[in-house]
Write a protein that holds these residues in place. Structure first.
Motif, mmCIF file in Angstrom:
data_model
loop_
_atom_site.group_PDB
_atom_site.id
_atom_site.type_symbol
_atom_site.label_atom_id
_atom_site.label_comp_id
_atom_site.label_asym_id
_atom_site.label_seq_id
_atom_site.Cartn_x
_atom_site.Cartn_y
_atom_site.Cartn_z
ATOM 1 N N GLU A 81 0.777 -1.164 0.134
ATOM 2 C CA GLU A 81 0.020 -0.230 -0.092
ATOM 3 C C GLU A 81 0.925 1.312 -0.051
ATOM 4 N N TRP A 82 0.470 2.279 -0.684
ATOM 5 C CA TRP A 82 1.011 3.447 -0.758
ATOM 6 C C TRP A 82 0.421 4.662 -0.580
ATOM 7 N N LEU A 83 1.090 5.756 -0.082
ATOM 8 C CA LEU A 83 0.262 7.015 0.013
ATOM 9 C C LEU A 83 1.512 8.018 -0.205
ATOM 10 N N GLY A 84 1.058 8.976 -1.078
ATOM 11 C CA GLY A 84 2.324 10.125 -1.359
ATOM 12 C C GLY A 84 1.627 11.295 -2.204
ATOM 13 N N LYS A 85 2.275 12.209 -2.054
ATOM 14 C CA LYS A 85 1.739 13.567 -2.648
ATOM 15 C C LYS A 85 1.696 13.476 -4.116
ATOM 16 N N LYS A 86 2.673 12.788 -4.752
ATOM 17 C CA LYS A 86 2.889 12.767 -6.204
ATOM 18 C C LYS A 86 2.260 11.560 -6.863
ATOM 19 N N VAL A 87 2.238 10.593 -6.066
ATOM 20 C CA VAL A 87 1.687 9.210 -6.652
ATOM 21 C C VAL A 87 0.254 8.777 -5.910
ATOM 22 N N GLY A 88 -0.053 9.603 -5.071
ATOM 23 C CA GLY A 88 -1.534 9.396 -4.651
ATOM 24 C C GLY A 88 -1.524 8.249 -3.607
ATOM 25 N N THR A 89 -2.758 7.607 -3.687
ATOM 26 C CA THR A 89 -3.122 6.563 -2.718
ATOM 27 C C THR A 89 -3.460 5.386 -3.263
ATOM 28 N N GLY A 90 -3.067 4.144 -2.919
ATOM 29 C CA GLY A 90 -3.291 2.972 -3.673
ATOM 30 C C GLY A 90 -2.634 1.504 -2.769
ATOM 31 N N ARG A 91 -3.046 0.595 -3.574
ATOM 32 C CA ARG A 91 -2.809 -0.768 -3.052
ATOM 33 C C ARG A 91 -2.752 -1.750 -4.125
ATOM 34 N N MET A 92 -1.705 -2.515 -3.740
ATOM 35 C CA MET A 92 -1.536 -3.900 -4.821
ATOM 36 C C MET A 92 -1.641 -5.147 -3.989
ATOM 37 N N GLU A 93 -2.040 -6.042 -4.649
ATOM 38 C CA GLU A 93 -2.134 -7.284 -3.972
ATOM 39 C C GLU A 93 -1.861 -8.407 -5.213
ATOM 40 N N ILE A 94 -0.911 -9.072 -4.820
ATOM 41 C CA ILE A 94 -0.595 -10.285 -5.856
ATOM 42 C C ILE A 94 -1.602 -11.596 -5.707
ATOM 43 N N LEU A 95 -2.218 -11.751 -6.821
ATOM 44 C CA LEU A 95 -3.097 -12.771 -6.880
ATOM 45 C C LEU A 95 -2.769 -14.242 -7.055
ATOM 46 N N GLN A 96 -1.863 -14.112 -8.148
ATOM 47 C CA GLN A 96 -1.407 -15.419 -8.884
ATOM 48 C C GLN A 96 0.049 -15.167 -9.091
ATOM 49 N N SER A 97 0.758 -16.418 -8.770
ATOM 50 C CA SER A 97 2.130 -16.224 -9.184
ATOM 51 C C SER A 97 2.931 -17.711 -9.732
ATOM 52 N N THR A 98 2.874 -17.777 -10.822
ATOM 53 C CA THR A 98 3.481 -19.258 -11.207
ATOM 54 C C THR A 98 4.889 -18.698 -11.989
ATOM 55 N N PRO A 99 5.804 -19.559 -12.330
ATOM 56 C CA PRO A 99 7.075 -19.126 -12.898
ATOM 57 C C PRO A 99 6.924 -18.470 -14.116
ATOM 58 N N GLN A 100 5.846 -18.686 -14.769
ATOM 59 C CA GLN A 100 5.513 -17.868 -16.164
ATOM 60 C C GLN A 100 4.765 -16.460 -16.009
ATOM 61 N N GLN A 101 4.001 -16.189 -15.084
ATOM 62 C CA GLN A 101 3.221 -15.284 -14.836
ATOM 63 C C GLN A 101 2.938 -14.644 -13.316
#
Length: 174
Positions: A81-101
């Motif tokens: 999660e991030w919060l910044g003046k220039k990059v705004g506010t947001g969140r990432m979550e890894i849903l799936q992880s394989t060696p190819q994707q």
């Protein structure tokens, strides 16, 4: 004279707003690069949000950005999660992880709300890996209006190119 200017301005605004409705309801931005490194070396750099500071184009954009990592250390369930003046506010979550994707749910909260999916596809051939970074999402009416003037590809493509170049430099010296 003022009435004619005002009428002309109203007509221009109506044309822009009407034209915006013809824009697609979804978007896709994609960039690819070839990296002289094994796919697992690159995968480790993407799959662990703690390592994004080494290559992500947005990390240097807002040095005072506040970051919070939670969930799994890496892979599915890892959250950034991030919060910044220039990059705004947001969140990432890894849903799936394989060696190819690696598939990541990407939620922008501010200054504009958007919910997208980022995908990193890795194809290795003889210690050379082709990586394709794609972001897809829905176009809200506001984003359709913005796209009358500039496309999502133009807005995001350069950042993807920078991130991939950073990833290439890092992986090839790793």
């Amino acid at each position: 004279m003022l009435k004619k200017i005002l009428l002309g301005l109203i007509i221009v605004i109506v044309v822009i707003l009407t034209y915006a409705t013809t824009k697609p309801s979804t978007f896709s931005v994609s960039r690819r690069i070839t990296i002289h490194a094994k796919a697992n070396t690159i995968h480790e750099l993407i799959n662990d949000f703690h390592r994004w500071s080494l290559w992500s184009p947005w990390e240097k954009l807002d040095p005072e950005m506040q970051r919070t990592m939670s969930g799994a250390t890496s892979g599915p369930g890892a959250v950034y999660e991030w919060l910044g003046k220039k990059v705004g506010t947001g969140r990432m979550e890894i849903l799936q992880s394989t060696p190819q994707q690696i598939r990541i749910k990407l939620d922008f909260i501010a200054p504009f709300e958007a919910h997208n999916i980022a995908t990193f596809d890795l194809v290795e051939n003889n210690d050379v890996t082709e990586i394709n970074w794609t972001m897809t999402g829905s176009n809200t009416y506001l984003s359709k209006i913005m796209q009358v003037f500039v496309s999502m590809d133009t807005l995001m493509g350069k950042d993807f190119e920078t991130g991939l170049a950073n990833l290439k430099a890092l992986a090839e010296t790793h």
